[in-house]
Design a protein around this motif. Structure first.
Motif, PDB file in Angstrom:
ATOM      1  N   GLY B  18       0.826  -1.222   0.000  1.00  0.00           N
ATOM      2  CA  GLY B  18       0.000   0.000   0.000  1.00  0.00           C
ATOM      3  C   GLY B  18       0.846   1.251   0.000  1.00  0.00           C
ATOM      4  N   PHE B  19       1.881   1.230   0.849  1.00  0.00           N
ATOM      5  CA  PHE B  19       2.754   2.405   0.915  1.00  0.00           C
ATOM      6  C   PHE B  19       3.488   2.629  -0.397  1.00  0.00           C
ATOM      7  N   ASP B  20       3.861   1.506  -1.037  1.00  0.00           N
ATOM      8  CA  ASP B  20       4.580   1.626  -2.300  1.00  0.00           C
ATOM      9  C   ASP B  20       3.683   2.245  -3.372  1.00  0.00           C
ATOM     10  N   ILE B  21       2.434   1.803  -3.414  1.00  0.00           N
ATOM     11  CA  ILE B  21       1.502   2.365  -4.398  1.00  0.00           C
ATOM     12  C   ILE B  21       1.349   3.870  -4.182  1.00  0.00           C
ATOM     13  N   SER B  22       1.180   4.258  -2.933  1.00  0.00           N
ATOM     14  CA  SER B  22       0.996   5.690  -2.672  1.00  0.00           C
ATOM     15  C   SER B  22       2.291   6.469  -2.931  1.00  0.00           C
ATOM     16  N   ARG B  23       3.424   5.810  -2.666  1.00  0.00           N
ATOM     17  CA  ARG B  23       4.701   6.491  -2.947  1.00  0.00           C
ATOM     18  C   ARG B  23       4.843   6.755  -4.442  1.00  0.00           C
ATOM     19  N   GLN B  24       4.414   5.752  -5.233  1.00  0.00           N
ATOM     20  CA  GLN B  24       4.490   5.916  -6.689  1.00  0.00           C
ATOM     21  C   GLN B  24       3.636   7.082  -7.159  1.00  0.00           C
ATOM     22  N   MET B  25       2.448   7.175  -6.538  1.00  0.00           N
ATOM     23  CA  MET B  25       1.557   8.280  -6.896  1.00  0.00           C
ATOM     24  C   MET B  25       2.206   9.615  -6.589  1.00  0.00           C
ATOM     25  N   GLU B  26       2.836   9.666  -5.424  1.00  0.00           N
ATOM     26  CA  GLU B  26       3.489  10.920  -5.040  1.00  0.00           C
ATOM     27  C   GLU B  26       4.667  11.222  -5.970  1.00  0.00           C
ATOM     28  N   ALA B  27       5.423  10.162  -6.280  1.00  0.00           N
ATOM     29  CA  ALA B  27       6.586  10.346  -7.154  1.00  0.00           C
ATOM     30  C   ALA B  27       6.135  10.845  -8.527  1.00  0.00           C
ATOM     31  N   ARG B  28       5.022  10.318  -8.995  1.00  0.00           N
ATOM     32  CA  ARG B  28       4.565  10.690 -10.325  1.00  0.00           C
ATOM     33  C   ARG B  28       4.245  12.177 -10.375  1.00  0.00           C
ATOM     34  N   THR B  29       3.544  12.677  -9.370  1.00  0.00           N
ATOM     35  CA  THR B  29       3.226  14.108  -9.388  1.00  0.00           C
ATOM     36  C   THR B  29       4.513  14.936  -9.338  1.00  0.00           C
ATOM     37  N   GLU B  30       5.436  14.458  -8.522  1.00  0.00           N
ATOM     38  CA  GLU B  30       6.725  15.158  -8.410  1.00  0.00           C
ATOM     39  C   GLU B  30       7.431  15.208  -9.775  1.00  0.00           C
ATOM     40  N   GLU B  31       7.469  14.056 -10.426  1.00  0.00           N
ATOM     41  CA  GLU B  31       8.167  13.960 -11.701  1.00  0.00           C
ATOM     42  C   GLU B  31       7.472  14.789 -12.783  1.00  0.00           C
ATOM     43  N   LEU B  32       6.152  14.750 -12.753  1.00  0.00           N
ATOM     44  CA  LEU B  32       5.416  15.549 -13.728  1.00  0.00           C
ATOM     45  C   LEU B  32       5.717  17.031 -13.537  1.00  0.00           C
ATOM     46  N   ARG B  33       5.793  17.433 -12.272  1.00  0.00           N
ATOM     47  CA  ARG B  33       6.064  18.840 -11.990  1.00  0.00           C
ATOM     48  C   ARG B  33       7.466  19.212 -12.510  1.00  0.00           C
ATOM     49  N   ASP B  34       8.441  18.349 -12.234  1.00  0.00           N
ATOM     50  CA  ASP B  34       9.811  18.600 -12.727  1.00  0.00           C
ATOM     51  C   ASP B  34       9.832  18.701 -14.245  1.00  0.00           C
ATOM     52  N   LEU B  35       9.070  17.811 -14.864  1.00  0.00           N
ATOM     53  CA  LEU B  35       9.022  17.771 -16.327  1.00  0.00           C
ATOM     54  C   LEU B  35       8.491  19.097 -16.878  1.00  0.00           C
ATOM     55  N   ILE B  36       7.428  19.584 -16.254  1.00  0.00           N
ATOM     56  CA  ILE B  36       6.825  20.836 -16.726  1.00  0.00           C
ATOM     57  C   ILE B  36       7.806  21.997 -16.538  1.00  0.00           C
ATOM     58  N   TYR B  37       8.460  22.029 -15.371  1.00  0.00           N
ATOM     59  CA  TYR B  37       9.458  23.090 -15.136  1.00  0.00           C
ATOM     60  C   TYR B  37      10.577  23.008 -16.167  1.00  0.00           C
ATOM     61  N   SER B  38      11.008  21.776 -16.427  1.00  0.00           N
ATOM     62  CA  SER B  38      12.146  21.622 -17.342  1.00  0.00           C
ATOM     63  C   SER B  38      11.776  22.108 -18.745  1.00  0.00           C
ATOM     64  N   LEU B  39      10.531  21.860 -19.144  1.00  0.00           N
ATOM     65  CA  LEU B  39      10.106  22.323 -20.466  1.00  0.00           C
ATOM     66  C   LEU B  39      10.067  23.840 -20.517  1.00  0.00           C
ATOM     67  N   GLN B  40       9.657  24.418 -19.393  1.00  0.00           N
ATOM     68  CA  GLN B  40       9.627  25.873 -19.317  1.00  0.00           C
ATOM     69  C   GLN B  40      11.045  26.437 -19.494  1.00  0.00           C
ATOM     70  N   MET B  41      11.981  25.790 -18.815  1.00  0.00           N
ATOM     71  CA  MET B  41      13.384  26.218 -18.925  1.00  0.00           C
ATOM     72  C   MET B  41      13.877  26.082 -20.355  1.00  0.00           C
ATOM     73  N   MET B  42      13.515  24.955 -20.961  1.00  0.00           N
ATOM     74  CA  MET B  42      13.951  24.677 -22.324  1.00  0.00           C
ATOM     75  C   MET B  42      13.459  25.777 -23.270  1.00  0.00           C
ATOM     76  N   GLU B  43      12.220  26.130 -23.087  1.00  0.00           N
ATOM     77  CA  GLU B  43      11.624  27.150 -23.952  1.00  0.00           C
ATOM     78  C   GLU B  43      12.365  28.475 -23.805  1.00  0.00           C
ATOM     79  N   ALA B  44      12.638  28.827 -22.543  1.00  0.00           N
ATOM     80  CA  ALA B  44      13.335  30.083 -22.298  1.00  0.00           C
ATOM     81  C   ALA B  44      14.723  30.066 -22.927  1.00  0.00           C
ATOM     82  N   GLU B  45      15.416  28.942 -22.788  1.00  0.00           N
ATOM     83  CA  GLU B  45      16.775  28.856 -23.347  1.00  0.00           C
ATOM     84  C   GLU B  45      16.758  28.973 -24.871  1.00  0.00           C
ATOM     85  N   MET B  46      15.762  28.327 -25.480  1.00  0.00           N
ATOM     86  CA  MET B  46      15.657  28.393 -26.937  1.00  0.00           C
ATOM     87  C   MET B  46      15.464  29.834 -27.384  1.00  0.00           C
TER      88      MET B  46
END
Lengths: 310, 171
Positions: B18-46
């Protein structure tokens, strides 16, 4: 050669390589046109690679390779119509030009590439240099020649020799104003060609502004510019001639008299500013021939492999 | 005694799952957030530095937390030597990204779409593509966050209860 082959799709590169083989030293241009075979232009002749037809897909491939997978970077390059790649080679582009307020804003649907192989021929200008030598300085010099005659190659070596110094003169501080990124072929601001030890390069800088910038901040003894022709260039030149800096520049033309007749360039001749004129011609079987004229535009001497040295 | 140990192990296992499933859920939101930030950075650099994709990936990779940062740095490393088809290495690295992160098919698909367009367009078009990708990712992030808020606690509690339930049945 590797830096050129990598532009071609993997399926095409071996054919291109096979067609060039050991003739790379005489290769001048590779021309790619959509839906046509590839054309190779050597010094003395041209040939087609008939086995491959350059498709529009290949065009996209070449374009991504040219931009290093970053087409968004090429805004200015597409406006100017050429890209400088590793090794100092220049790729000219043709396609549908689109305009913005009457000015070229860029190019869409590229249809042709002209890969011009850049060469550095060291010591090309060695025989010529004594004629420009004025003891402590060099005289104002205009180099004339038709396209592909080797003006730029000559200018490149002049820059190198003047700034590194020869047995007659120590090296001078040279500023090269390289508006079309051709002389130095700078990539990210760093020259790819050896232009000598005391040379500073203003890359992509408009000539007129560049000459002023150089005098103000770089304290050059010799300024080298390629291809003058616009009105602003001439005005700036007239200004700079009296600033105590030697100027060496080139201009397109098939003879000295013809150049002297061009309206934009007339002021330069009226003021009799240039102390030396060099006419460059290049023939595949003979090589480079230089005709040197004095200030009054009288031919002084012809130098070249076809001319006996007396 | 042995029964007691067995019962505890069962409860512990289900709890951990159960804890692992919830950890994955939390990790996914974290990773998605990083991904969105990184794209923002990429756009600015371009937009401002006009660097190549290679150097943009490198600098974005250095500024983004792993595993998303690692994804970019690996791409940058691969692009150091001439690459014939960018999309093929993008796809390869996406596969690896999917294996090493909690990202789901949904967002991998969105990123695949982006890879098709990356570096193939003039800047204005390129910006639109990235903005669109960010928009889609933001939507999945919103959904993922909502899911996480709704279920993480419940999953943790239920996992313990299921463990106890199994023990009760077996006794």
């Amino acid at each position: 050669m590797q830096e050129i082959l990598r532009l071609f799709p993997p399926s095409m590169a071996p054919d291109v390589f096979a067609a060039i083989k050991n003739r790379f030293s005489t290769l001048e241009e590779i021309r790619l046109r959509v839906d046509k075979p590839i054309e190779l232009i050597f010094t003395s002749r041209s040939s087609w690679i008939k086995e491959v037809i350059f498709s529009s897909k290949d065009r996209d491939f070449v374009l991504t390779q040219l931009s290093e997978h970053s087409l968004y970077r090429l805004e200015t390059e597409l406006k100017e119509g050429f890209i400088t790649i590793d090794g100092g080679h220049r790729v000219g582009l043709a396609g549908k030009v689109h305009l913005h307020k009457g000015q070229v804003a860029g190019m869409h649907f590229i249809s042709s590439f002209n890969i011009r192989i850049a060469k550095q021929i060291r010591h090309l200008a060695l025989d010529l240099l004594p004629y420009l030598d004025h003891g402590q300085t060099y005289g104002h010099t205009l180099i004339i020649g038709s396209p592909q005659a080797g003006k730029t190659t000559l200018l490149r070596d002049l820059a190198r020799l003047i700034s590194s110094g020869t047995y007659r003169q120590s090296g001078k501080k040279v500023t090269v104003i390289d508006e079309r990124s051709e002389l130095a072929a700078s990539k990210d601001g760093v020259p790819q060609f050896d232009l000598g030890r005391r040379t500073d390069v203003l890359d992509r800088c408009p000539k007129a502004t560049g000459m002023m910038m150089a005098i103000r901040s770089l304290s050059p003894e010799v300024i080298i510019v390629d291809e003058i022709g616009k009105k602003e260039d001439v005005l700036a030149l007239l200004d700079v001639f009296h600033a105590g800096v030697s100027i060496i520049c080139t201009v397109h033309g098939s003879s000295l008299d013809e150049v002297a007749k061009r309206i934009t360039l007339k002021p330069l001749f009226l003021e009799r500013i240039f102390q030396h004129y060099i006419f460059v011609s290049h023939e595949a079987s003979i090589g480079f021939t230089y005709t040197i004229y004095d200030q009054e535009r009288n031919p002084l001497r012809i130098i070249g492999p076809g001319v006996s040295d007396d | 005694m042995i029964k007691l140990i067995g019962a505890m192990m069962i409860v512990l296992t289900t709890t951990l799952i159960g804890f692992d499933i919830s950890r994955q859920m939390e990790a996914r939101t974290e990773e998605l957030r990083d991904l969105i930030y990184s794209l923002q950075m990429m756009e600015a650099e371009m937009n401002y530095s006009y660097e190549t994709l290679q150097s943009i990936f490198q600098s974005v990779g250095e500024k983004t937390a792993d595993p998303i940062g690692l994804f970019y740095r690996q791409l940058a490393r691969k692009l150091e030597s001439p690459v014939a088809y960018f999309y093929s290495i993008w796809e390869q690295n996406l596969q690896y990204l999917q294996q090493t992160t909690s990202l789901k098919n949904e967002e991998i698909k969105i990123l695949k779409q982006l890879g098709n367009n990356l570096g193939n367009h003039p800047i204005s078009q390129q910006e639109k593509e990235i903005t669109l990708t960010r928009f889609y990712l933001q939507k999945t992030l919103d959904e993922a966050t909502e899911q996480k808020n709704q279920y993480v606690k419940t999953i943790k509690t239920i996992s313990v209860l299921i463990g106890i339930f199994i023990v009760l049945i077996l006794i």
